[in-house]
Design an enzyme around this catalytic site. Sequence first.
Site, PDB file in Angstrom:
ATOM      1  N   LYS A  22      37.890  19.481 -39.420  1.00  0.00           N
ATOM      2  CA  LYS A  22      38.036  18.282 -38.588  1.00  0.00           C
ATOM      3  C   LYS A  22      37.197  18.385 -37.324  1.00  0.00           C
ATOM      4  O   LYS A  22      36.450  17.476 -36.988  1.00  0.00           O
ATOM      5  CB  LYS A  22      39.516  18.100 -38.210  1.00  0.00           C
ATOM      6  CG  LYS A  22      39.763  17.197 -37.024  1.00  0.00           C
ATOM      7  CD  LYS A  22      41.229  16.978 -36.779  1.00  0.00           C
ATOM      8  CE  LYS A  22      41.831  17.614 -35.558  1.00  0.00           C
ATOM      9  NZ  LYS A  22      41.249  17.310 -34.252  1.00  0.00           N
ATOM     10  N   ASN A  23      37.344  19.507 -36.613  1.00  0.00           N
ATOM     11  CA  ASN A  23      36.713  19.612 -35.293  1.00  0.00           C
ATOM     12  C   ASN A  23      35.205  19.784 -35.360  1.00  0.00           C
ATOM     13  O   ASN A  23      34.531  19.693 -34.341  1.00  0.00           O
ATOM     14  CB  ASN A  23      37.349  20.745 -34.488  1.00  0.00           C
ATOM     15  CG  ASN A  23      38.744  20.377 -34.011  1.00  0.00           C
ATOM     16  OD1 ASN A  23      39.158  19.215 -34.152  1.00  0.00           O
ATOM     17  ND2 ASN A  23      39.479  21.336 -33.475  1.00  0.00           N
ATOM     18  N   ARG A  91      41.220  11.799 -28.321  1.00  0.00           N
ATOM     19  CA  ARG A  91      40.539  12.549 -27.281  1.00  0.00           C
ATOM     20  C   ARG A  91      39.086  12.894 -27.672  1.00  0.00           C
ATOM     21  O   ARG A  91      38.185  12.886 -26.841  1.00  0.00           O
ATOM     22  CB  ARG A  91      41.349  13.816 -27.020  1.00  0.00           C
ATOM     23  CG  ARG A  91      40.632  14.952 -26.379  1.00  0.00           C
ATOM     24  CD  ARG A  91      40.699  14.884 -24.884  1.00  0.00           C
ATOM     25  NE  ARG A  91      39.903  15.960 -24.323  1.00  0.00           N
ATOM     26  CZ  ARG A  91      39.819  16.224 -23.039  1.00  0.00           C
ATOM     27  NH1 ARG A  91      40.482  15.511 -22.173  1.00  0.00           N
ATOM     28  NH2 ARG A  91      39.065  17.192 -22.619  1.00  0.00           N
ATOM     29  N   CYS A 115      48.067  14.082 -22.316  1.00  0.00           N
ATOM     30  CA  CYS A 115      48.342  13.931 -23.730  1.00  0.00           C
ATOM     31  C   CYS A 115      49.470  14.871 -24.089  1.00  0.00           C
ATOM     32  O   CYS A 115      49.988  15.583 -23.234  1.00  0.00           O
ATOM     33  CB  CYS A 115      47.098  14.142 -24.578  1.00  0.00           C
ATOM     34  SG  CYS A 115      46.817  15.838 -25.020  1.00  0.00           S
ATOM     35  N   ARG A 120      44.492  18.046 -19.970  1.00  0.00           N
ATOM     36  CA  ARG A 120      43.164  17.890 -20.554  1.00  0.00           C
ATOM     37  C   ARG A 120      42.170  17.100 -19.694  1.00  0.00           C
ATOM     38  O   ARG A 120      41.685  16.033 -20.086  1.00  0.00           O
ATOM     39  CB  ARG A 120      43.265  17.286 -21.950  1.00  0.00           C
ATOM     40  CG  ARG A 120      44.157  18.102 -22.841  1.00  0.00           C
ATOM     41  CD  ARG A 120      44.186  17.602 -24.261  1.00  0.00           C
ATOM     42  NE  ARG A 120      43.136  18.190 -25.078  1.00  0.00           N
ATOM     43  CZ  ARG A 120      43.075  18.044 -26.401  1.00  0.00           C
ATOM     44  NH1 ARG A 120      43.947  17.332 -27.025  1.00  0.00           N
ATOM     45  NH2 ARG A 120      42.100  18.607 -27.068  1.00  0.00           N
ATOM     46  N   PRO A 121      41.815  17.596 -18.492  1.00  0.00           N
ATOM     47  CA  PRO A 121      40.828  16.892 -17.676  1.00  0.00           C
ATOM     48  C   PRO A 121      39.414  16.991 -18.258  1.00  0.00           C
ATOM     49  O   PRO A 121      39.177  17.736 -19.201  1.00  0.00           O
ATOM     50  CB  PRO A 121      40.901  17.634 -16.337  1.00  0.00           C
ATOM     51  CG  PRO A 121      41.426  18.986 -16.665  1.00  0.00           C
ATOM     52  CD  PRO A 121      42.290  18.833 -17.885  1.00  0.00           C
ATOM     53  N   ASP A 123      36.620  17.428 -16.086  1.00  0.00           N
ATOM     54  CA  ASP A 123      35.739  17.811 -14.975  1.00  0.00           C
ATOM     55  C   ASP A 123      34.537  18.644 -15.406  1.00  0.00           C
ATOM     56  O   ASP A 123      33.439  18.507 -14.857  1.00  0.00           O
ATOM     57  CB  ASP A 123      36.548  18.570 -13.901  1.00  0.00           C
ATOM     58  CG  ASP A 123      37.201  19.825 -14.454  1.00  0.00           C
ATOM     59  OD1 ASP A 123      37.992  19.701 -15.404  1.00  0.00           O
ATOM     60  OD2 ASP A 123      36.897  20.930 -13.968  1.00  0.00           O
ATOM     61  N   ASP A 303      45.235  26.303 -31.665  1.00  0.00           N
ATOM     62  CA  ASP A 303      45.619  25.335 -32.696  1.00  0.00           C
ATOM     63  C   ASP A 303      46.471  25.950 -33.810  1.00  0.00           C
ATOM     64  O   ASP A 303      46.926  25.239 -34.708  1.00  0.00           O
ATOM     65  CB  ASP A 303      44.373  24.668 -33.302  1.00  0.00           C
ATOM     66  CG  ASP A 303      43.759  23.655 -32.348  1.00  0.00           C
ATOM     67  OD1 ASP A 303      44.376  23.355 -31.304  1.00  0.00           O
ATOM     68  OD2 ASP A 303      42.650  23.160 -32.638  1.00  0.00           O
ATOM     69  N   VAL A 325      45.561  28.596 -23.276  1.00  0.00           N
ATOM     70  CA  VAL A 325      44.477  27.601 -23.328  1.00  0.00           C
ATOM     71  C   VAL A 325      44.957  26.249 -22.793  1.00  0.00           C
ATOM     72  O   VAL A 325      44.289  25.646 -21.953  1.00  0.00           O
ATOM     73  CB  VAL A 325      43.911  27.463 -24.761  1.00  0.00           C
ATOM     74  CG1 VAL A 325      42.850  26.367 -24.818  1.00  0.00           C
ATOM     75  CG2 VAL A 325      43.330  28.793 -25.230  1.00  0.00           C
ATOM     76  N   ARG A 395      46.476  13.030 -38.930  1.00  0.00           N
ATOM     77  CA  ARG A 395      45.236  13.060 -38.141  1.00  0.00           C
ATOM     78  C   ARG A 395      44.360  14.242 -38.544  1.00  0.00           C
ATOM     79  O   ARG A 395      43.138  14.179 -38.436  1.00  0.00           O
ATOM     80  CB  ARG A 395      45.571  13.202 -36.640  1.00  0.00           C
ATOM     81  CG  ARG A 395      46.102  11.932 -35.995  1.00  0.00           C
ATOM     82  CD  ARG A 395      46.232  12.134 -34.502  1.00  0.00           C
ATOM     83  NE  ARG A 395      45.086  12.917 -34.047  1.00  0.00           N
ATOM     84  CZ  ARG A 395      45.109  13.862 -33.110  1.00  0.00           C
ATOM     85  NH1 ARG A 395      46.220  14.142 -32.481  1.00  0.00           N
ATOM     86  NH2 ARG A 395      44.020  14.518 -32.793  1.00  0.00           N
TER      87      ARG A 395
HETATM   88  C1  UD1 Z   1      38.947  21.379 -28.803  1.00  0.00           C
HETATM   89  C2  UD1 Z   1      39.607  21.059 -30.113  1.00  0.00           C
HETATM   90  C3  UD1 Z   1      41.095  21.364 -30.040  1.00  0.00           C
HETATM   91  C4  UD1 Z   1      41.325  22.786 -29.581  1.00  0.00           C
HETATM   92  C5  UD1 Z   1      40.560  23.083 -28.302  1.00  0.00           C
HETATM   93  C6  UD1 Z   1      40.640  24.531 -27.869  1.00  0.00           C
HETATM   94  C7  UD1 Z   1      38.334  19.212 -30.986  1.00  0.00           C
HETATM   95  C8  UD1 Z   1      38.312  17.771 -31.361  1.00  0.00           C
HETATM   96  N1  UD1 Z   1      39.445  19.636 -30.416  1.00  0.00           N
HETATM   97  O1  UD1 Z   1      39.523  20.522 -27.823  1.00  0.00           O
HETATM   98  O2  UD1 Z   1      41.652  21.166 -31.346  1.00  0.00           O
HETATM   99  O3  UD1 Z   1      42.702  22.975 -29.342  1.00  0.00           O
HETATM  100  O4  UD1 Z   1      39.169  22.760 -28.487  1.00  0.00           O
HETATM  101  O5  UD1 Z   1      40.204  25.363 -28.893  1.00  0.00           O
HETATM  102  O6  UD1 Z   1      37.396  19.942 -31.235  1.00  0.00           O
HETATM  103  N2  UD1 Z   1      39.468  21.716 -19.679  1.00  0.00           N
HETATM  104  C9  UD1 Z   1      39.321  21.411 -18.348  1.00  0.00           C
HETATM  105  N3  UD1 Z   1      38.277  20.598 -17.978  1.00  0.00           N
HETATM  106  C10 UD1 Z   1      37.389  20.091 -18.883  1.00  0.00           C
HETATM  107  C11 UD1 Z   1      37.556  20.413 -20.243  1.00  0.00           C
HETATM  108  C12 UD1 Z   1      38.612  21.221 -20.611  1.00  0.00           C
HETATM  109  O7  UD1 Z   1      40.099  21.851 -17.503  1.00  0.00           O
HETATM  110  O8  UD1 Z   1      36.457  19.372 -18.469  1.00  0.00           O
HETATM  111  C13 UD1 Z   1      40.616  22.563 -20.109  1.00  0.00           C
HETATM  112  C14 UD1 Z   1      41.583  21.804 -21.014  1.00  0.00           C
HETATM  113  O9  UD1 Z   1      42.476  21.043 -20.244  1.00  0.00           O
HETATM  114  C15 UD1 Z   1      42.243  22.916 -21.762  1.00  0.00           C
HETATM  115  C16 UD1 Z   1      41.121  23.939 -21.920  1.00  0.00           C
HETATM  116  O10 UD1 Z   1      40.152  23.615 -20.933  1.00  0.00           O
HETATM  117  O11 UD1 Z   1      43.278  23.468 -21.017  1.00  0.00           O
HETATM  118  C17 UD1 Z   1      40.463  23.926 -23.304  1.00  0.00           C
HETATM  119  O12 UD1 Z   1      39.900  22.653 -23.542  1.00  0.00           O
HETATM  120  P1  UD1 Z   1      38.620  22.443 -24.456  1.00  0.00           P
HETATM  121  O13 UD1 Z   1      38.067  23.751 -24.886  1.00  0.00           O
HETATM  122  O14 UD1 Z   1      37.717  21.487 -23.753  1.00  0.00           O
HETATM  123  O15 UD1 Z   1      39.257  21.728 -25.715  1.00  0.00           O
HETATM  124  P2  UD1 Z   1      38.821  20.363 -26.402  1.00  0.00           P
HETATM  125  O16 UD1 Z   1      37.351  20.338 -26.574  1.00  0.00           O
HETATM  126  O17 UD1 Z   1      39.483  19.220 -25.732  1.00  0.00           O
END
Ligand code: UD1
Length: 416
Positions: A22-23, A91, A115, A120-121, A123, A303, A325, A395
């Site tokens: 999926k991802n 997302r 969510c 999940r910001p 930034d 996950d 995470v 999903r």
């Molecule tokens: C992706 C996966 C999700 C998986 C996650 C971590 C997809 C569609 N989803 O989510 O299934 O659980 O990787 O392996 O591929 N964060 C910030 N700021 C940002 C971005 C992220 O603080 O700008 C934080 C998030 O809130 C979270 C952590 O970083 O606590 C990990 O997020 P991230 O690696 O970005 O996960 P996703 O890409 O959203």
Amino acid sequence: MGKFLVEGQRSLNGSVRINGAKNSALKLMVAALLGKGSFRLENVPRITDVDTMAGVLRALGVDVSFDSSAMQLDVSSIDGHTPKELVKSMRASVQVMGPLLARLGSVEVARPGGCNIGSRPLDIHLAGFEQMGATIDIVGDMYVARAPRLRGADITFRYPSVGATENIMMAATMAEGETIIRNAAREPEIVDIQAFLNGMGADIRGAGTPIIRIKGVRELGATDFSVIPDRIEAGTYLLAFLITGGSGRLENVIPEHIAPLLELVSAMGAKVVTQERTITIESPTKLKPFQVSTRPYPGFPTDLQPQMVAVATQAVGRSELEEAVFDRRFGYTQELCKLGADVTVNRSSVAIDGPTRLTGASLVAGDLRGGAALVLAALAAEGQSVIHGVAHVDRGYESMEERLESLGAKITRIEE
Ligand code: UD1
């Protein structure tokens, strides 16, 4: 939303073929927005997140169709808009930012709220775009990003975000000069997207390591590609065998992608044998407890955290799991307790005392992986469980009930 009826306490046995990830599939679909021409994507899972992303692409003018084994994308001009409701519902839609900034010079996406698994910001994504010369404004509940011409930049992430790594990689493919991403995420899906983009004509090196270098090129074309197997789906079925005391075989997997899970279940007493594309597992008579903490790849994947907690209810002794995470990913444990599980949540960690004799109950899935954990626990519970909110499970898992049934589970879907 449909529900599952599960009659538990039947051990699962047999063989299951793992679908495409999926991802990865979702990101390859958005990456195609950078190119032109016809793409054939093999091994795309038939899950509702893929349908949602197909809706986003169609709204942008992409022709999306499926045949029995593949997805076909025809990309000519991108001329629509990103549909706010679809983007809000998933997302992963924020990944359109990188490609659309690169291709159109501007993009608007709905600001993600909290969510079900944490705040999940965005930034890290936004700071990266800004370093590449974009301006970002907040207009109501939307982010509006503009960059008539993106420039290469040397970007150090404060955290190896998966989504930000992919977004900046995509934005950089056609930027002026070279972009370097330091402290990049190393997930296998990042390696997949690099291979896909390079197949389209991009110049990217380093995916799978913490430093990724992207040299901007003038334009990108199309490519055919086969999506890597879904390591999280593989892990979920592996744990379904384990929680029911069964034994079985996963086909179409890359065992190295779930090495930390295989190590953990081996230490718990399971017999695990890997070959190039298969994994077999035999459950022990008695499961040992474990300690583990989730981490970015190559650590233990967040996950699989909820499914692992479900399994811990059947281990003899106290298991401890830290979630490092996401900041809020234990909502499903309340539902596990309705089955009789002995789970204590303490901010970012959880302790599970086992083994507990789980008994069937009425449960509500609130998110994708938490929902999968409830299904696993119901498979181990005595008597009947009802799991509401199965749309969350759909999903990310293709026909989960049919596949579990083929392994000997008693599970039925009731449409509501
Ligand atoms: C992706 C996966 C999700 C998986 C996650 C971590 C997809 C569609 N989803 O989510 O299934 O659980 O990787 O392996 O591929 N964060 C910030 N700021 C940002 C971005 C992220 O603080 O700008 C934080 C998030 O809130 C979270 C952590 O970083 O606590 C990990 O997020 P991230 O690696 O970005 O996960 P996703 O890409 O959203």
